[in-house]
Write an enzyme that holds these catalytic residues in place. Structure first.
Site, PDB file in Angstrom:
ATOM      1  N   GLU A  61       0.489  -1.228  -0.545  1.00  0.00           N
ATOM      2  CA  GLU A  61      -0.023  -0.301   0.049  1.00  0.00           C
ATOM      3  C   GLU A  61       1.161   1.608  -0.112  1.00  0.00           C
ATOM      4  O   GLU A  61       0.296   2.131   0.317  1.00  0.00           O
ATOM      5  CB  GLU A  61      -1.277  -0.136   1.212  1.00  0.00           C
ATOM      6  CG  GLU A  61      -2.022  -1.074   1.271  1.00  0.00           C
ATOM      7  CD  GLU A  61      -2.923  -1.153   2.090  1.00  0.00           C
ATOM      8  OE1 GLU A  61      -2.930  -0.095   2.909  1.00  0.00           O
ATOM      9  OE2 GLU A  61      -4.150  -2.283   1.935  1.00  0.00           O
ATOM     10  N   GLU A  94      -7.129  -7.910  -1.883  1.00  0.00           N
ATOM     11  CA  GLU A  94      -6.932  -7.832  -0.151  1.00  0.00           C
ATOM     12  C   GLU A  94      -8.820  -6.735   0.095  1.00  0.00           C
ATOM     13  O   GLU A  94      -9.465  -6.060  -0.875  1.00  0.00           O
ATOM     14  CB  GLU A  94      -6.156  -6.038   0.251  1.00  0.00           C
ATOM     15  CG  GLU A  94      -5.336  -7.070   1.000  1.00  0.00           C
ATOM     16  CD  GLU A  94      -5.094  -6.271   1.999  1.00  0.00           C
ATOM     17  OE1 GLU A  94      -5.640  -5.344   2.452  1.00  0.00           O
ATOM     18  OE2 GLU A  94      -3.613  -5.603   2.219  1.00  0.00           O
TER      19      GLU A  94
END
Length: 789
Positions: free
Chosen positions: A367, A464
């Site tokens: 991320e 995710e």
């Protein structure tokens, strides 16, 4: 002392320490993920004293941050709800040990891996690895064998390396010359063309064949090294190419030339204290993943590079690994010392792990591309360049460079989520890393109704996504006392490390279920726990099925989803989290649902503009002619209102195809005036030779609005058969979300959380430790939705 060279080797030190021997400083450590080797040849005496002096990781990280004066490197600290420590990004240590939104802050320190002394003359083998390649032009498998040596002698050493793979009738000998110092030799082993090589396949797609191989190094000094290893043969490609009818690029994995839909979850450290993580712990968690029809896990970048046994088990079970490097949700410094430490870490880890066929991709971080692109840390626009430069410096110029040099056998991406080749084109930082037309996406939405599939991104790859739930009462009970057993107790608030997490769960439950009303506080707590698990299971089922049925179509330029990895597989402590396996390994209802929503053959239903659709999803390697059975029940009766069998339905191999379509109004009329609130639909696929999908369900209304649901008498009789236990369940009425719980008796059921539409159902219990019928009877609680309404 009679050896030419003696080393003191630390496989893992957590984290900042000074290493002394006989009061002489050998060196320092500052990276938990590195292997440290100190030469002690001249320091050794008859009796030796080794000392490791640790510094607090917390104060070291703070000090490193203070010293970085040029500009700040966010985030300074975790959000207060995480009750954590600051500046995790300034220390090369398990990032989540300073706290995370699913875990406690336990910044460990100590020796966390083996320590040993190596003594040798002439030469010593440090790393040994095997990677396989298939040469298309020659239609032949090759093994690239890399050996990294430390040569002590002052002149080159010549010798012979022989390789033997008996099962593949492959023997080869190589003359080699080792130069003084540390160096590597790379040898190419050609596999005998007349031997049939069985490839390594992911779980559900074939066998996980590996071949025993012996490598012997015989050098002129007459001192030989023999290495026994397993050779695996598999190829992996990450395919990013244009898709007809869609802007952007595909993003999917081809294993041994076959596109594979990736099904699985995300792995976090199995414990806050790594020394507690045994082979048994890992086996139980990974076997549970394979048993739920998963073929992949993403080893997330805020934890640790897992121990060798973890990857050995994945090789054996056919679980593909998406391996992050250990950087997550933060920006990182790039000063000289830091980069040198990271370079050593990356080359050590790649050398250590690259022989594992289970690892299919390296990813630079978790991320961090998104953090810069979406400006998580409120960096003024004028200062962005500094951070972009650091980002490229760390993940591209350093980590990527090393990975490409060390391992040419698998793909590398710089981040997740990413736009893949599009990110590369935009200078490694895309405008929007969540673009559904490229790469992979992470997606969380706790406020919209999770039964509504239109809120989910039609992404190429969902790496995710998830919803929280509470672990079972039996798991919480071990770490709490009576006053803690309420949803709003200090305990419940303390263990929730995600902002508003407890409220979000209740809110999501409220969309479709009535909240528990019991006047007995402990029953109310247990009912709430049960509902959080039902909600989580149903939410992730809806989202995952959406990803699976989107694999073969493009709608308005989006689709061709080829991966679903929900967040997260396992738990680090006993607390509410996104996990489907509780701390200790117990299956939540979600994990039982995963067994079905990841099944190799599955019918999936959804509604769109008043139409009811069923898709046939198959991971099987051949097309099948099947019968689709659709059964409609009124909530008030165990006798079906109507059934429909559609024969000769073709479900294509490795695809998702529409196999049934009817307007909801026609369906309700056809079924003796069912209404949305009074009826429920179940359906399954049946073929020959026992081929059958799980039975799936589709709710026509929220269950809080269901009409005709009756209180039911659920009962179970238990018997033992060899080393498994048979539970025969009986019900007097339709029971939604029937949950069997045997407290803290370790084991799992064959099915759980199901919609019971027949009087009788047989469920098998597989114990993980010895138990008895009496113990199971004493511990069993049966719950269904009507028990908590």
């Amino acid at each position: 002392r009679k050896w030419q060279k003696v080393n003191l080797v630390f496989e893992g030190v957590d984290t900042v320490a000074q290493i002394l021997m006989n009061n002489i400083t050998l060196g320092r450590t500052d990276n938990m993920f590195n292997r440290y080797s100190f030469e002690i040849t001249s320091v050794i005496k008859e009796v030796n004293f080794v000392e490791v002096r640790f510094l607090s990781a917390v104060s070291y990280a703070a000090e490193q941050s203070r010293c970085h004066k040029a500009y700040s490197i966010p985030p300074a600290c975790p959000p207060p709800v995480q009750k954590g420590e600051c500046h995790a990004n300034f220390i090369r240590k398990e990032q989540c040990s300073f706290s995370w939104d699913w875990g406690p802050s336990f910044p460990t320190q100590g020796i966390w891996k083996d320590v040993r002394i190596e003594a040798y003359n002439h030469y010593h083998l440090i790393y040994f690895s095997l990677t396989s390649f298939f040469v298309k032009s020659a239609q032949q498998w090759n093994l690239e064998m890399e050996s990294i040596f430390d040569v002590v002698s002052s002149k080159p050493i010549a010798g012979l390396v022989t390789v033997n793979i008996p099962k593949l009738q492959t023997q080869q000998a190589f003359s080699v010359k080792l130069q003084p110092g540390e160096g590597s030799i790379v040898l190419l082993v050609n596999i005998n063309k007349s031997s049939t090589v069985e490839a390594w396949w992911p779980n559900g797609h074939g066998k996980q064949t590996g071949y025993n191989m012996t490598t012997t190094f015989i050098m002129e000094e007459g001192y030989q090294i023999e290495k026994f290893s397993k050779a695996y043969f598999r190829t992996v490609e990450l395919v990013q190419e244009p898709i007809p009818g869609s802007p952007g690029l595909s993003f999917y994995f081809r294993i041994n030339g076959r596109p594979i839909f990736i099904k699985g979850s995300n792995w976090i450290p199995a414990d806050s204290f790594q020394d507690r993580v045994t082979y048994e712990t890992l086996w139980l968690l990974l076997k549970s993943a394979a048993d739920a029809n998963m073929n992949a896990l993403r080893v997330w970048g805020g934890g640790v590079y897992e121990q060798d046994e973890f990857y050995d088990i994945c090789d054996e079970l056919g679980i593909m690994i998406w391996q992050d490097f250990m950087f997550a949700c933060a920006l990182y410094p790039t000063d000289q010392n830091y980069l040198e430490s990271v370079r050593a870490e990356v080359s050590h880890q790649v050398r250590r792990l690259k022989s594992h066929p289970s690892i299919i991709i390296w990813s630079g971080n978790n991320e961090n591309e998104a953090a810069i692109a979406s400006n998580w840390f409120s960096i003024p626009y004028a200062d962005r360049e500094v951070y972009i430069k650091d980002y490229v410096m760390l993940y591209v110029n350093n980590i990527r460079e090393i990975v490409l040099t060390e391992d040419k056998s698998r793909p590398f991406i710089a981040s997740s989520p990413t736009n893949g080749l599009e990110s590369v084109k935009e200078g490694w930082l895309s405008q929007n890393p969540y673009d559904t037309h490229y790469g992979d996406t992470h997606f969380y939405d706790y406020y919209n109704d999770c039964w509504n599939w239109t809120v989910y991104p039609k992404t190429r790859f969902a790496s995710e996504y998830g919803f929280q739930s509470w672990p079972s009462f039996s798991t919480i009970e071990k770490v709490s006392s009576t006053e803690d057993w309420s949803y709003t107790s200090n305990f419940s608030l303390h263990r929730q490390h995600h902002e508003n997490g407890n409220d979000q769960m209740l809110q999501q439950i409220g969309h479709h279920f009535k909240l528990p009303q019991s006047t007995d506080p402990i029953k109310k707590f247990k009912d709430t726990i049960y509902l959080t698990q039902v909600m989580q299971a149903q939410c992730i089922k809806t989202e995952t099925e959406f990803y699976r049925f989107g694999q073969s179509e493009i709608i308005e330029g989006e689709g061709h989803t080829m991966g679903a990895l929900y967040w997260q597989l396992n738990d680090i402590w006993q607390a509410p989290s996104w996990a489907s396996l509780e701390y200790g390994g117990k299956w939540k209802l979600l994990h039982y649902f995963a067994q079905n929503f990841f099944a190799p053959l599955l019918p999936v239903a959804y509604e769109d503009k008043g139409m009811f659709y069923i898709y046939g999803i198959s991971d099987l390697h051949a097309d099948h002619k099947l019968t689709l059975r659709v059964v409609v029940h009124a909530w008030s009766s165990l006798e079906p209102v109507c059934t429909l069998a559609k024969d000769d339905v073709t479900v294509k191999s490795q695809s998702a195809v529409p196999i049934y379509k009817e307007s909801i109004n026609d369906l309700l009329r056809r079924c003796r005036n069912c209404t949305r609130k009074s009826c429920v639909i179940t359906f399954c696929l049946v073929g020959e030779h026992g081929l059958q999908s799980p039975t799936n369900h589709h709710f026509l209304s929220s269950l809080k609005d269901a009409v005709g649901l009756e209180k039911t008498q659920l009962s179970a009789s238990i018997s033992q058969q060899d080393d498994i236990y048979i539970f025969v369940l009986q019900t007097t009425a339709i029971a939604p979300f029937v949950s069997l719980d045997v407290g803290s008796i370790k084991g799992r059921f064959s099915d759980n959380g199901f919609l019971m539409t027949e009087k009788k159902k047989v469920v098998v219990f597989y114990p993980w430790e010895p138990t008895s019928v009496e113990e199971l009877e004493k511990s069993l609680t049966l719950t269904s939705l009507v028990d908590v309404m």
